[in-house]
Design a protein around this motif. Structure first.
Motif, PDB file in Angstrom:
ATOM      1  N   UNK A  73       0.846  -1.188   0.000  1.00 31.77           N
ATOM      2  CA  UNK A  73       0.000   0.000   0.000  1.00 31.77           C
ATOM      3  C   UNK A  73       0.882   1.239   0.000  1.00 31.77           C
ATOM      4  N   UNK A  74       0.373   2.320  -0.574  1.00 24.59           N
ATOM      5  CA  UNK A  74       1.057   3.621  -0.539  1.00 24.59           C
ATOM      6  C   UNK A  74       0.007   4.714  -0.391  1.00 24.59           C
ATOM      7  N   UNK A  75       0.413   5.810   0.218  1.00 20.35           N
ATOM      8  CA  UNK A  75      -0.505   6.938   0.396  1.00 20.35           C
ATOM      9  C   UNK A  75       0.304   8.220   0.531  1.00 20.35           C
ATOM     10  N   UNK A  76      -0.364   9.349   0.295  1.00 23.54           N
ATOM     11  CA  UNK A  76       0.348  10.604   0.469  1.00 23.54           C
ATOM     12  C   UNK A  76      -0.305  11.771  -0.239  1.00 23.54           C
ATOM     13  N   UNK A  77       0.418  12.889  -0.244  1.00 18.42           N
ATOM     14  CA  UNK A  77      -0.026  14.141  -0.837  1.00 18.42           C
ATOM     15  C   UNK A  77       0.456  14.222  -2.281  1.00 18.42           C
ATOM     16  N   UNK A  78      -0.453  14.635  -3.185  1.00 16.07           N
ATOM     17  CA  UNK A  78      -0.097  14.805  -4.587  1.00 16.07           C
ATOM     18  C   UNK A  78      -0.315  16.252  -5.013  1.00 16.07           C
ATOM     19  N   UNK A  79       0.590  16.759  -5.845  1.00 18.53           N
ATOM     20  CA  UNK A  79       0.533  18.134  -6.330  1.00 18.53           C
ATOM     21  C   UNK A  79       0.663  18.129  -7.841  1.00 18.53           C
ATOM     22  N   UNK A  80      -0.203  18.867  -8.533  1.00 21.51           N
ATOM     23  CA  UNK A  80      -0.142  19.001  -9.990  1.00 21.51           C
ATOM     24  C   UNK A  80       0.068  20.467 -10.362  1.00 21.51           C
ATOM     25  N   UNK A  81       1.101  20.721 -11.166  1.00 20.80           N
ATOM     26  CA  UNK A  81       1.405  22.072 -11.633  1.00 20.80           C
ATOM     27  C   UNK A  81       1.272  22.099 -13.155  1.00 20.80           C
ATOM     28  N   UNK A  82       0.485  23.027 -13.650  1.00 26.86           N
ATOM     29  CA  UNK A  82       0.289  23.117 -15.091  1.00 26.86           C
ATOM     30  C   UNK A  82       1.531  23.707 -15.755  1.00 26.86           C
ATOM     31  N   UNK A  83       2.061  22.995 -16.751  1.00 30.58           N
ATOM     32  CA  UNK A  83       3.239  23.453 -17.461  1.00 30.58           C
ATOM     33  C   UNK A  83       2.862  24.270 -18.685  1.00 30.58           C
ATOM     34  N   UNK A  84       1.669  24.021 -19.209  1.00 34.08           N
ATOM     35  CA  UNK A  84       1.230  24.721 -20.415  1.00 34.08           C
ATOM     36  C   UNK A  84       0.504  23.769 -21.334  1.00 34.08           C
ATOM     37  N   UNK A  85      -0.550  24.249 -21.974  1.00 31.20           N
ATOM     38  CA  UNK A  85      -1.303  23.396 -22.881  1.00 31.20           C
ATOM     39  C   UNK A  85      -1.951  22.247 -22.133  1.00 31.20           C
ATOM     40  N   UNK A  86      -1.602  21.039 -22.507  1.00 31.35           N
ATOM     41  CA  UNK A  86      -2.175  19.842 -21.888  1.00 31.35           C
ATOM     42  C   UNK A  86      -1.217  19.164 -20.913  1.00 31.35           C
ATOM     43  N   UNK A  87      -0.036  19.730 -20.727  1.00 29.60           N
ATOM     44  CA  UNK A  87       1.004  19.085 -19.925  1.00 29.60           C
ATOM     45  C   UNK A  87       0.990  19.593 -18.488  1.00 29.60           C
ATOM     46  N   UNK A  88       1.148  18.656 -17.552  1.00 21.09           N
ATOM     47  CA  UNK A  88       1.215  18.956 -16.121  1.00 21.09           C
ATOM     48  C   UNK A  88       2.419  18.264 -15.509  1.00 21.09           C
ATOM     49  N   UNK A  89       3.005  18.882 -14.501  1.00 20.13           N
ATOM     50  CA  UNK A  89       4.008  18.230 -13.668  1.00 20.13           C
ATOM     51  C   UNK A  89       3.295  17.694 -12.435  1.00 20.13           C
ATOM     52  N   UNK A  90       3.335  16.391 -12.259  1.00 25.34           N
ATOM     53  CA  UNK A  90       2.663  15.749 -11.128  1.00 25.34           C
ATOM     54  C   UNK A  90       3.715  15.245 -10.146  1.00 25.34           C
ATOM     55  N   UNK A  91       3.656  15.727  -8.916  1.00 30.47           N
ATOM     56  CA  UNK A  91       4.631  15.347  -7.900  1.00 30.47           C
ATOM     57  C   UNK A  91       3.922  15.199  -6.554  1.00 30.47           C
TER      58      UNK A  91
END
Length: 282
Positions: A73-91
């Protein structure tokens, strides 16, 4: 026969096929995403939970074997930053429970005293008093990591209430705790022996890294809140154990009986079902 192992064991051909399928979905999603920008907010956050099927793969299959998968199992906080257009940085920042089963084909021995791993030298110096010698046939590893994923996520525009996505990236983890259960026989006998929940932290690698491939969808519940769900495959490429074991020793009877530190290399991988939420902020 270890029927349970056959039900859960994932061979290399199956992994290649599944990786190809997921990668195809990722590329297809990226192409579809060109039709729309998806969610227009620039920053999103939420919580993720991921039940997973985890397994270890040994580098030397002549001396070791993968004895099946384990549920983790895994759990935690996720953050998505829009890079532009349809691309996102997910961390984000996750706590991940990893593990797997390894079988030993050579004569491999562990030395235990007072419910802790010891060494052949300590065994000799103590004249074997209070020690247990186990010929290890199988080990079940359990390790806990704090991980940082770095993924590129490509999203489609909203179709109905859904945004579809594909992702590709890496994750890096730092080990915080590990335990091992081992089964075998008392060395020199046919009597069964088992050592459960043993602390093997010093015998594990400090760092774990892997490649992420996945895809899924985000379902808009209301306003700026969405439910996210998908599948993810992580292929580990670092050695999760110490190259020269401090707790396992290979036994050789010729030319003279001797114990030498076991040389080992295992990578860990998993398939996970990701479920979580996302909240748009900006």
């Amino acid at each position: 026969m270890r029927i349970a192992y056959y039900c859960t064991e994932i061979n290399a051909k199956t992994m290649k096929k599944l990786t190809g399928i997921v990668l195809g979905l990722f590329l297809g999603t990226a192409l579809m995403a060109q039709d729309g920008a998806g969610n227009e907010q620039n920053f999103r956050f939420g919580l993720n939970a991921m039940p997973s099927i985890n397994f270890y793969k040994p580098a030397d299959i002549k001396r070791f074997e993968s004895n099946g998968a384990v549920m983790k199992f895994a759990w935690g906080l996720s953050l998505d930053f829009k890079l532009g257009g349809t691309a996102w940085l997910s961390t984000g920042l996750h706590v991940a429970y990893d593990g797997g089963k390894i079988g030993f084909k050579d004569t491999v021995v562990s030395f235990i005293k007072d419910n802790e791993f010891s060494t052949p030298d300590a065994f000799v110096q103590g004249a074997g008093v209070g020690f247990t010698q186990t010929r290890v046939e199988e080990r079940k590893y359990s390790a806990t990591y704090v991980t940082l994923p770095l993924n590129i996520k490509m999203k489609t525009k909203e179709i109905g209430y859904l945004n579809y996505y594909g992702l590709f990236g890496v994750s890096a983890g730092i080990k915080v705790k590990s335990r091992v259960d081992e089964d075998g026989k008392l060395f020199g006998t046919n009597n069964a022996a088992s050592n459960d929940a043993m602390d093997n932290s010093k015998d594990m690698g400090f760092f774990r890294a892997g490649v992420n491939i996945g895809g899924g969808a985000e379902w808009n519940l209301s306003g700026t809140t969405s439910l996210t769900f998908g599948l993810q495959y992580n292929m580990g490429f670092t050695n999760v154990v110490k190259k020269d074991s401090e707790y396992l020793y290979k036994y050789s009877s010729t030319p003279t009986p001797a114990f030498t530190s076991l040389n080992q290399k295992f990578s860990s991988s998993y398939f996970g079902l990701v479920v979580g939420d996302r909240k748009s902020v900006v």
